[in-house]
Design a protein around this motif. Structure first.
Motif, mmCIF file in Angstrom:
data_model
loop_
_atom_site.group_PDB
_atom_site.id
_atom_site.type_symbol
_atom_site.label_atom_id
_atom_site.label_comp_id
_atom_site.label_asym_id
_atom_site.label_seq_id
_atom_site.Cartn_x
_atom_site.Cartn_y
_atom_site.Cartn_z
ATOM 1 N N PHE A 62 97.711 -6.504 38.214
ATOM 2 C CA PHE A 62 97.621 -8.347 38.966
ATOM 3 C C PHE A 62 96.356 -8.625 38.580
ATOM 4 N N ASP A 63 96.039 -9.950 38.815
ATOM 5 C CA ASP A 63 95.078 -10.702 38.591
ATOM 6 C C ASP A 63 93.959 -10.636 39.396
ATOM 7 N N THR A 64 92.934 -11.354 38.851
ATOM 8 C CA THR A 64 91.824 -11.656 39.443
ATOM 9 C C THR A 64 92.676 -12.677 41.018
ATOM 10 N N HIS A 65 93.040 -13.495 41.066
ATOM 11 C CA HIS A 65 93.275 -14.295 42.262
ATOM 12 C C HIS A 65 94.239 -13.037 43.077
ATOM 13 N N GLU A 66 94.789 -12.660 42.878
ATOM 14 C CA GLU A 66 95.316 -11.352 43.799
ATOM 15 C C GLU A 66 94.313 -10.761 44.234
ATOM 16 N N ALA A 67 93.658 -10.147 42.983
ATOM 17 C CA ALA A 67 92.448 -9.112 43.289
ATOM 18 C C ALA A 67 91.671 -9.791 44.951
ATOM 19 N N VAL A 68 91.173 -11.403 44.401
ATOM 20 C CA VAL A 68 90.560 -11.806 45.443
ATOM 21 C C VAL A 68 91.195 -11.817 47.047
ATOM 22 N N GLN B 67 92.126 -8.446 34.454
ATOM 23 C CA GLN B 67 93.233 -6.878 34.702
ATOM 24 C C GLN B 67 92.698 -5.902 35.883
ATOM 25 N N PHE B 68 93.559 -5.625 36.668
ATOM 26 C CA PHE B 68 93.640 -4.760 37.364
ATOM 27 C C PHE B 68 94.849 -4.029 37.347
ATOM 28 N N GLY B 69 94.897 -2.499 38.466
ATOM 29 C CA GLY B 69 95.854 -2.079 38.179
ATOM 30 C C GLY B 69 95.736 -0.572 38.829
ATOM 31 N N LEU B 70 96.536 -0.251 40.011
ATOM 32 C CA LEU B 70 96.523 1.525 40.129
ATOM 33 C C LEU B 70 97.641 2.247 39.490
ATOM 34 N N THR B 71 97.624 2.402 38.681
ATOM 35 C CA THR B 71 98.891 2.329 37.707
ATOM 36 C C THR B 71 99.047 4.411 37.421
ATOM 37 N N GLU B 72 99.115 5.280 38.576
ATOM 38 C CA GLU B 72 99.082 6.785 38.369
ATOM 39 C C GLU B 72 99.967 6.964 38.186
ATOM 40 N N THR B 73 100.835 6.368 39.074
ATOM 41 C CA THR B 73 102.760 6.769 39.236
ATOM 42 C C THR B 73 103.457 6.221 38.126
ATOM 43 N N ARG B 74 103.134 5.608 36.735
ATOM 44 C CA ARG B 74 103.842 5.088 35.610
ATOM 45 C C ARG B 74 103.628 6.375 34.686
ATOM 46 N N LEU B 75 102.603 7.260 35.347
ATOM 47 C CA LEU B 75 102.560 8.647 34.847
ATOM 48 C C LEU B 75 102.573 9.616 35.775
ATOM 49 N N GLY B 76 102.950 10.332 36.776
ATOM 50 C CA GLY B 76 103.239 10.448 37.213
ATOM 51 C C GLY B 76 102.298 11.288 38.200
ATOM 52 N N LEU B 77 101.235 11.076 38.526
ATOM 53 C CA LEU B 77 100.135 10.649 39.580
ATOM 54 C C LEU B 77 100.181 10.333 40.398
ATOM 55 N N ILE B 78 98.872 10.688 41.176
ATOM 56 C CA ILE B 78 98.773 9.315 42.326
ATOM 57 C C ILE B 78 97.340 8.668 42.434
ATOM 58 N N PRO B 79 96.958 7.735 42.769
ATOM 59 C CA PRO B 79 95.415 7.077 43.153
ATOM 60 C C PRO B 79 94.963 8.485 44.567
ATOM 61 N N ALA B 80 94.400 9.409 44.315
ATOM 62 C CA ALA B 80 94.429 10.410 44.996
ATOM 63 C C ALA B 80 92.799 10.448 45.224
ATOM 64 N N THR B 81 92.395 11.279 44.465
ATOM 65 C CA THR B 81 90.624 10.463 45.136
ATOM 66 C C THR B 81 89.308 9.232 45.061
ATOM 67 N N ILE B 82 90.503 8.704 44.958
ATOM 68 C CA ILE B 82 90.177 6.926 44.392
ATOM 69 C C ILE B 82 90.448 6.494 46.123
ATOM 70 N N GLY B 83 91.856 7.203 46.992
ATOM 71 C CA GLY B 83 92.522 6.806 47.450
ATOM 72 C C GLY B 83 91.677 6.562 48.637
ATOM 73 N N PRO B 84 90.783 7.266 49.218
ATOM 74 C CA PRO B 84 89.746 6.663 50.932
ATOM 75 C C PRO B 84 89.452 5.889 50.427
ATOM 76 N N TYR B 85 88.213 5.095 49.360
ATOM 77 C CA TYR B 85 87.963 3.980 49.462
ATOM 78 C C TYR B 85 88.675 2.695 48.872
ATOM 79 N N VAL B 86 89.938 2.919 48.011
ATOM 80 C CA VAL B 86 90.707 1.944 48.292
ATOM 81 C C VAL B 86 90.880 1.672 49.290
ATOM 82 N N LEU B 87 91.717 2.864 49.868
ATOM 83 C CA LEU B 87 92.363 2.059 51.823
ATOM 84 C C LEU B 87 91.126 1.862 52.736
#
Length: 265
Positions: free
Chosen positions: A171-177, A133-153
């Protein structure tokens, strides 16, 4: 060979390094110690040894649960200078791995969340167990995916990234692919062989040519500048200073719900 506390490293006689996140009791969350050791590996070990390929994995049940929440909690109470310094460590760990002159192959299982997605994004290719399983879960904590953002984009492109970048949904591996985060998924029993299929071609290539080709691909790809990295650090520090981050992290530790959780399901 360097001894690490938060990583395990083995190198076979082909020059294939298996580098594993090794804090399974914390689901391989990115502790300050682990961040420092990953940076050291990228700057010292990987450049001083005759390595051909690095396989990045996680020991235990989870590849990487993201940032260590205990460490995040300390950032809420820290001064801005300390926050900047700590955020910079994460940002430049990712930069160091992204610029590694040898192939970096992700071997993913269990779960990859937050910073774990960042680690996958700096791999040249990643293969996952089918039930990961995968997830960019930062906003659940009131944060953002900041320092990882350039690489994710850079990995997903803006359009694909926006499907998962802000919602914190899992999301699952099907969506990750489909998103382009991972190249393939397979059963747990087939994972080693599937990763080996990615490793094997590099053993027949000229190492310096591979390094030059990778550097060229990086130059032709998304331009992740120092200014962009600095901006991501500023954004992370700014969000740490916002009330939502304090509320979200406090709620997590108290096992309560922050006020923004919908009461209507």
């Amino acid at each position: 060979m360097t001894h690490y506390a938060a990583l395990s490293l083995t190198v076979d006689d082909r020059g294939v390094a298996c580098l594993a996140l090794n804090v399974p009791e914390k689901r391989n969350a990115l502790t300050a110690e682990m961040v420092g050791e990953l940076t050291e590996f990228a700057h010292v070990e990987a450049r001083n040894r005759d390595l051909r390929v690095v396989i990045l994995s996680g020991n235990g049940n989870t590849f990487c649960a993201g940032g260590d929440l205990a460490w995040m909690k300390t950032q809420i109470d820290a001064d801005r200078e300390t926050r900047m310094r700590e955020a910079r460590k994460i940002a430049f760990m990712l930069k160091s791995l992204n610029n590694l002159p040898i192939p970096l192959i992700g071997k993913v299982h269990g779960g990859a969340f937050g910073g774990g997605i960042g680690l996958i994004s700096v791999c040249d290719v990643a293969i996952a167990e089918a039930d990961t399983q995968f997830g960019l879960t930062e906003t659940r904590l009131g944060l953002i995916p900041a320092t990882i953002g350039p690489y994710v984009l850079a990995r997903l492109g803006e359009g694909m990234a926006r499907r998962v970048f802000m919602s914190s949904r899992i999301f699952d591996t099907h969506e990750a692919v489909r998103l382009g985060l991972i190249a393939d998924a397979c059963t747990a029993s087939a994972l080693d062989d599937r990763v080996e299929r990615e490793v094997r071609p590099y053993l027949d290539t000229a190492p310096k040519a591979v390094a030059a080709a990778k550097a060229f691909a990086r130059e032709l790809g998304a331009d992740i500048t120092d200014a962009m990295i600095d901006d991501s650090i500023q954004r992370l520090v700014n969000i740490w200073e916002a009330p939502e981050a304090a509320e979200g992290i406090a709620a997590f530790f108290a096992k309560t719900e922050p006020d923004w959780i919908s009461k209507n399901g």
